[in-house]
Design a protein around this motif. Structure first.
Motif, short mmCIF file in Angstrom:
data_model
loop_
_atom_site.label_atom_id
_atom_site.label_comp_id
_atom_site.label_asym_id
_atom_site.label_seq_id
_atom_site.Cartn_x
_atom_site.Cartn_y
_atom_site.Cartn_z
N TYR A 134 0.85 -1.19 0.00
CA TYR A 134 0.00 0.00 0.00
C TYR A 134 0.88 1.23 0.00
O TYR A 134 2.04 1.19 0.39
CB TYR A 134 -0.96 0.01 1.19
CG TYR A 134 -0.29 -0.04 2.53
CD1 TYR A 134 0.08 1.13 3.18
CD2 TYR A 134 -0.01 -1.25 3.15
CE1 TYR A 134 0.70 1.09 4.41
CE2 TYR A 134 0.60 -1.30 4.38
CZ TYR A 134 0.96 -0.13 5.01
OH TYR A 134 1.57 -0.16 6.23
N ASN A 135 0.29 2.33 -0.47
CA ASN A 135 1.02 3.59 -0.57
C ASN A 135 0.03 4.73 -0.32
O ASN A 135 -0.86 4.96 -1.13
CB ASN A 135 1.67 3.72 -1.95
CG ASN A 135 2.43 5.02 -2.09
OD1 ASN A 135 2.57 5.78 -1.15
ND2 ASN A 135 2.91 5.27 -3.29
N TYR A 136 0.18 5.42 0.78
CA TYR A 136 -0.71 6.53 1.09
C TYR A 136 -0.43 7.76 0.23
O TYR A 136 -1.27 8.62 0.08
CB TYR A 136 -0.59 6.93 2.57
CG TYR A 136 -1.23 5.95 3.50
CD1 TYR A 136 -2.62 5.86 3.58
CD2 TYR A 136 -0.48 5.11 4.30
CE1 TYR A 136 -3.22 4.96 4.44
CE2 TYR A 136 -1.07 4.22 5.16
CZ TYR A 136 -2.44 4.14 5.23
OH TYR A 136 -3.05 3.24 6.07
N ASN A 137 0.74 7.83 -0.33
CA ASN A 137 1.13 8.98 -1.12
C ASN A 137 0.77 8.76 -2.60
O ASN A 137 1.63 8.66 -3.46
CB ASN A 137 2.62 9.26 -0.97
CG ASN A 137 3.03 10.57 -1.60
OD1 ASN A 137 2.19 11.45 -1.79
ND2 ASN A 137 4.28 10.70 -1.93
N GLN A 138 -0.52 8.67 -2.87
CA GLN A 138 -0.97 8.49 -4.24
C GLN A 138 -2.30 9.20 -4.43
O GLN A 138 -3.04 9.42 -3.49
CB GLN A 138 -1.09 7.01 -4.59
CG GLN A 138 -2.10 6.26 -3.77
CD GLN A 138 -2.15 4.79 -4.14
OE1 GLN A 138 -1.86 4.43 -5.25
NE2 GLN A 138 -2.52 3.96 -3.19
N ASP A 139 -2.58 9.55 -5.66
CA ASP A 139 -3.84 10.19 -5.99
C ASP A 139 -4.82 9.13 -6.47
O ASP A 139 -4.42 8.09 -6.99
CB ASP A 139 -3.64 11.23 -7.10
CG ASP A 139 -2.77 12.39 -6.63
OD1 ASP A 139 -2.82 12.70 -5.43
OD2 ASP A 139 -2.06 12.96 -7.46
N HIS A 178 -9.05 20.26 -0.42
CA HIS A 178 -8.64 18.97 0.11
C HIS A 178 -9.63 18.28 1.04
O HIS A 178 -9.55 17.07 1.22
CB HIS A 178 -7.31 19.13 0.85
CG HIS A 178 -6.20 19.55 -0.05
ND1 HIS A 178 -5.85 20.87 -0.21
CD2 HIS A 178 -5.40 18.85 -0.87
CE1 HIS A 178 -4.85 20.95 -1.08
NE2 HIS A 178 -4.56 19.74 -1.50
#
Length: 106
Positions: free
Chosen positions: A7-12, A88
């Motif tokens: 998983y990667n929280y830094n994605q759009d 945001h």
């Protein structure tokens, strides 16, 4: 060693959102939305706008009032921070119908 899905929280992500569904009954933002839309007469602001024959479209005073009152209820008083929230925060997006007014308009 366990094998977990990455998983990667830094994605759009592109997500389909119905803004009215984000305003849940019983919440302050739901009440604010319906109070301003259904019970407050904002026609006093309309005479100040002279752009019906041309020029850029203005932000609806109802939208500006909703985001400002909601921001103030959360302790946010900076117009730049309110603008950031409109970009945001999903509740601000719902109240503003995904418009992001410039901080000088706020």
């Amino acid at each position: 060693m366990p094998n977990f899905k990455r998983y990667n929280y830094n994605q759009d992500a592109m997500v389909v959102i119905n803004f009215e569904e984000q305003l849940q009954p019983g919440t302050f933002e739901f009440t604010l939305h319906h109070l301003i839309d259904d019970h407050i007469d904002l026609s006093v602001f309309y005479d100040k706008y002279q752009n019906d024959a041309g020029g850029r479209s203005a932000y609806d005073p109802a939208i500006l009032l909703k985001i400002i009152l909601f921001a103030y209820s959360k302790g946010i008083t900076s117009s730049r921070e309110i603008r950031w929230q409109c970009e945001h925060n999903i509740i601000f997006k719902a109240l503003s119908c995904d418009s992001v007014p410039h901080f000088t308009s706020i």
